[in-house]
Write an enzyme that holds these catalytic residues in place. Structure first.
Site, PDB file in Angstrom:
ATOM      1  N   ASN A 152      -9.873  11.794  -7.590  1.00 36.94           N
ATOM      2  CA  ASN A 152      -9.546  13.039  -6.887  1.00 36.94           C
ATOM      3  C   ASN A 152      -8.810  13.958  -7.852  1.00 36.94           C
ATOM      4  OD1 ASN A 152      -6.562  12.599  -6.630  1.00 36.94           O
ATOM      5  ND2 ASN A 152      -7.287  10.807  -5.514  1.00 36.94           N
TER       6      ASN A 152
ATOM      7  N   ASP B 154      -8.677   6.515  -0.415  1.00 38.39           N
ATOM      8  CA  ASP B 154      -8.701   5.741   0.835  1.00 38.39           C
ATOM      9  C   ASP B 154      -9.756   4.642   0.793  1.00 38.39           C
ATOM     10  OD1 ASP B 154      -6.681   7.150   2.098  1.00 38.39           O
ATOM     11  OD2 ASP B 154      -8.047   8.744   2.727  1.00 38.39           O
TER      12      ASP B 154
ATOM     13  N   LYS C 173     -23.796  -1.450 -15.700  1.00 35.61           N
ATOM     14  CA  LYS C 173     -24.052  -0.042 -15.385  1.00 35.61           C
ATOM     15  C   LYS C 173     -25.266   0.087 -14.450  1.00 35.61           C
ATOM     16  CE  LYS C 173     -25.117   4.309 -17.544  1.00 35.61           C
ATOM     17  NZ  LYS C 173     -26.096   4.803 -18.479  1.00 35.61           N
TER      18      LYS C 173
ATOM     19  N   PRO D  95      -6.113  -0.749   0.731  1.00 32.22           N
ATOM     20  CA  PRO D  95      -4.856  -0.987   1.449  1.00 32.22           C
ATOM     21  C   PRO D  95      -4.054   0.302   1.470  1.00 32.22           C
ATOM     22  CG  PRO D  95      -4.786  -1.925  -0.768  1.00 32.22           C
ATOM     23  CD  PRO D  95      -6.201  -1.476  -0.523  1.00 32.22           C
ATOM     24  N   ASP D  96      -3.336   0.567   2.562  1.00 33.97           N
ATOM     25  CA  ASP D  96      -2.453   1.734   2.614  1.00 33.97           C
ATOM     26  C   ASP D  96      -1.093   1.275   2.077  1.00 33.97           C
ATOM     27  OD1 ASP D  96      -0.610   3.744   3.373  1.00 33.97           O
ATOM     28  OD2 ASP D  96      -2.113   4.507   4.766  1.00 33.97           O
TER      29      ASP D  96
ATOM     30  N   LYS E 279       1.202  11.780  11.061  1.00 36.58           N
ATOM     31  CA  LYS E 279       1.075  10.834   9.936  1.00 36.58           C
ATOM     32  C   LYS E 279       2.374  10.055   9.730  1.00 36.58           C
ATOM     33  CE  LYS E 279      -1.942  12.002   6.711  1.00 36.58           C
ATOM     34  NZ  LYS E 279      -2.516  12.788   5.621  1.00 36.58           N
TER      35      LYS E 279
ATOM     36  N   LYS F  35       2.274   6.066   9.875  1.00 33.52           N
ATOM     37  CA  LYS F  35       2.533   5.267   8.674  1.00 33.52           C
ATOM     38  C   LYS F  35       3.890   4.571   8.731  1.00 33.52           C
ATOM     39  CE  LYS F  35      -0.772   7.405   5.757  1.00 33.52           C
ATOM     40  NZ  LYS F  35      -1.424   7.104   4.486  1.00 33.52           N
TER      41      LYS F  35
HETATM   42  N1  CTP Z   1      -1.154   6.481   0.698  1.00 33.22           N
HETATM   43  C1  CTP Z   1      -0.996   5.193   0.232  1.00 33.22           C
HETATM   44  N2  CTP Z   1      -2.051   4.356   0.189  1.00 33.22           N
HETATM   45  C2  CTP Z   1      -3.264   4.764   0.598  1.00 33.22           C
HETATM   46  C3  CTP Z   1      -3.449   6.085   1.080  1.00 33.22           C
HETATM   47  C4  CTP Z   1      -2.367   6.928   1.100  1.00 33.22           C
HETATM   48  O1  CTP Z   1       0.119   4.822  -0.145  1.00 33.22           O
HETATM   49  N3  CTP Z   1      -4.280   3.937   0.542  1.00 33.22           N
HETATM   50  C5  CTP Z   1       0.015   7.349   0.798  1.00 33.22           C
HETATM   51  C6  CTP Z   1       0.024   8.541  -0.149  1.00 33.22           C
HETATM   52  O2  CTP Z   1       0.680   8.214  -1.354  1.00 33.22           O
HETATM   53  C7  CTP Z   1       0.810   9.563   0.660  1.00 33.22           C
HETATM   54  C8  CTP Z   1       0.469   9.238   2.089  1.00 33.22           C
HETATM   55  O3  CTP Z   1       0.004   7.904   2.075  1.00 33.22           O
HETATM   56  O4  CTP Z   1       2.195   9.373   0.518  1.00 33.22           O
HETATM   57  C9  CTP Z   1      -0.517  10.121   2.772  1.00 33.22           C
HETATM   58  O5  CTP Z   1      -1.683  10.288   2.024  1.00 33.22           O
HETATM   59  P1  CTP Z   1      -2.872  11.199   2.576  1.00 33.22           P
HETATM   60  O6  CTP Z   1      -4.016  11.081   1.654  1.00 33.22           O
HETATM   61  O7  CTP Z   1      -2.384  12.552   2.914  1.00 33.22           O
HETATM   62  O8  CTP Z   1      -3.144  10.510   3.951  1.00 33.22           O
HETATM   63  P2  CTP Z   1      -4.215   9.509   4.378  1.00 33.22           P
HETATM   64  O9  CTP Z   1      -3.571   8.236   4.742  1.00 33.22           O
HETATM   65  O10 CTP Z   1      -5.287   9.438   3.349  1.00 33.22           O
HETATM   66  O11 CTP Z   1      -4.728  10.181   5.701  1.00 33.22           O
HETATM   67  P3  CTP Z   1      -5.950  11.186   5.939  1.00 33.22           P
HETATM   68  O12 CTP Z   1      -6.887  11.003   4.774  1.00 33.22           O
HETATM   69  O13 CTP Z   1      -6.470  10.735   7.225  1.00 33.22           O
HETATM   70  O14 CTP Z   1      -5.334  12.547   5.983  1.00 33.22           O
END
Ligand code: CTP
Length: 399
Positions: free
Chosen positions: A208, A276, A286, A304-305, A338, A342
């Site tokens: 990204n 995500d 490749k 994983p989040d 959010k 979270k």
């Molecule tokens: N984050 C994380 N691990 C992930 C995804 C996100 O730790 N796998 C953390 C990011 O570092 C940030 C927060 O979660 O602090 C929110 O990230 P964001 O991309 O805005 O949210 P998403 O969870 O991806 O939600 P969405 O895409 O539905 O907006």
């Protein structure tokens, strides 16, 4: 406050050099040892004898003074200090620092040092605002150089505006902060930053547009308040700041592992733009066109989040868990939801619609969402957002 601290004080050649003499006195009052270095131009404004008398130490003046080189080489001189302070930092000295010139003792010491450097700029207002000086300033900030001032006010040249050197007591305060005697001294804070790269095959990946600028600025601001920072960073565009423990990672899975290994921490700030999804069908060879004209099928799996995982920890959870929310619509309500989802304490929300120029840019306009509600901060540089957030974090953690 500065007992036992060694300051290498580089005095540049400007009218504000006379204030450097008071600075020596003020630093010594706090218990610091000050080794002055005068540039050739500085000697037009203050005498080596006065600097040496106030510091009660030898003054260093010339790169090619063989006696000095025999006693202590410039490399040692630059490293035998806890902090290098440049006051006044003239436009010329700043330009040399920004471009890595090393053609006299002062600039050579600044190139050779492995210590943090604090500058107190002083120059005419037009010079300060000149695009060349502003470019140099941006380069120095990118290098992690610390700065105090300049102040705004009447100048010796009769003009008014920013350019006056910070007062000696303000410089002493900045020295105290820079030496880690700030409110976060010795406290472990974890920061994630940058994008993650999720491999498709050995040569391709999904990424990204995160540059890592905001996370880097936050790590730097926390370190400036004395925090012991672990900086877990994906492949970012901007280099990591000085004075923090850097853990480079590539994927979200590696980032989670590095974060867990770095805990415990008193606070954790998740500024990384974590992917995500990862490619579940990633191959070790490749991907090749198979001649059928059909594109390959890519299967995704959820990553994983990291933020949610840490926020949900039953034992050893950091006291303060801060997430970021990158939104393009309904920033406030999406980010508030959010925060709940979270389980973090604060969310720093920003609008990353392309029109804002925030993602990959130098400025940010954020809304801080805490348990007490939402606060809109005005648009400001990412460095300013970082300093403000670091100060809020120090306040929230308390003593
Ligand atoms: N984050 C994380 N691990 C992930 C995804 C996100 O730790 N796998 C953390 C990011 O570092 C940030 C927060 O979660 O602090 C929110 O990230 P964001 O991309 O805005 O949210 P998403 O969870 O991806 O939600 P969405 O895409 O539905 O907006």
């Amino acid at each position: 406050m500065l007992a036992g601290k060694r300051i290498l004080l580089i005095i540049g050649g400007g009218i504000a050099a006379f204030k450097a003499l008071e600075l020596i006195r003020r630093l010594r009052e706090q218990g610091a040892t000050v080794t002055p270095v005068l540039t050739g131009a500085a000697e037009q404004f203050v005498t080596p004898l006065s600097a040496s008398a106030l510091a009660a130490r030898k003054v260093y003046r010339d790169l090619f003074d063989l006696t000095d080189e025999a006693e202590m080489g410039h490399i040692e001189l630059s490293r035998d200090a806890d902090l290098v302070v440049v006051a006044p930092a003239t436009a010329d000295l700043m330009a040399k620092m920004a471009n890595g010139l090393a053609n006299d003792l002062a600039s050579t010491l600044l190139m050779a040092t492995d210590k943090r450097v604090l500058i107190a700029p002083a120059m005419n207002v037009r010079m300060w605002l000149h695009p060349a000086n502003q470019r140099n300033l941006a380069a120095l900030e990118g290098d992690g150089i610390l700065r105090v001032g300049p102040d705004e006010g009447d100048m010796a040249c009769g003009e008014y505006g920013p350019g006056r050197m910070a007062e000696p007591l303000a410089i002493v305060e900045a020295v105290v902060d820079a030496l880690g005697d700030g409110p976060l001294r010795g406290r472990h804070v974890l920061v994630t930053s940058g994008p993650t790269h999720e491999p498709i095959d050995p040569v391709r990946y999904i990424a990204n547009r995160s540059s890592g600028a905001q996370g880097t600025a936050i790590a730097r601001a926390l370190a400036a308040l004395g925090a012991d920072v672990t900086f877990v960073t994906g492949p970012a565009d901007v280099p990591p700041p000085a004075g923090v423990r850097v853990v480079p990672v590539r994927t979200a899975a590696e980032m989670l592992e590095a974060v867990q290994a770095a805990l415990p921490a008193e606070a954790a700030i998740f500024a990384a733009a974590v992917a995500d999804w990862r490619v579940a069908s990633a191959t070790t060879s490749k991907l090749k066109k198979d001649g059928s004209g059909k594109p390959p099928q890519i299967e995704f799996a959820e990553n994983p989040d990291i933020l949610a995982t840490v926020a949900a920890m039953k034992t050893g959870r950091p006291t303060l868990v801060v997430g970021f929310a990158a939104e393009t619509d309904d920033v406030r309500s999406n980010a508030t939801a959010k925060r709940q989802r979270k389980g973090c304490d604060w969310i720093v929300a920003n609008d990353v619609s392309p029109a804002t120029g925030i993602m990959g840019g130098t400025e940010n306009a954020v809304t801080l969402i805490t348990g007490d509600g939402a606060e809109d901060w005005p648009r400001m540089s990412k460095d300013m957002v970082a300093s403000r957030l670091a100060a809020r974090l120090a306040e929230a953690l308390g003593k």
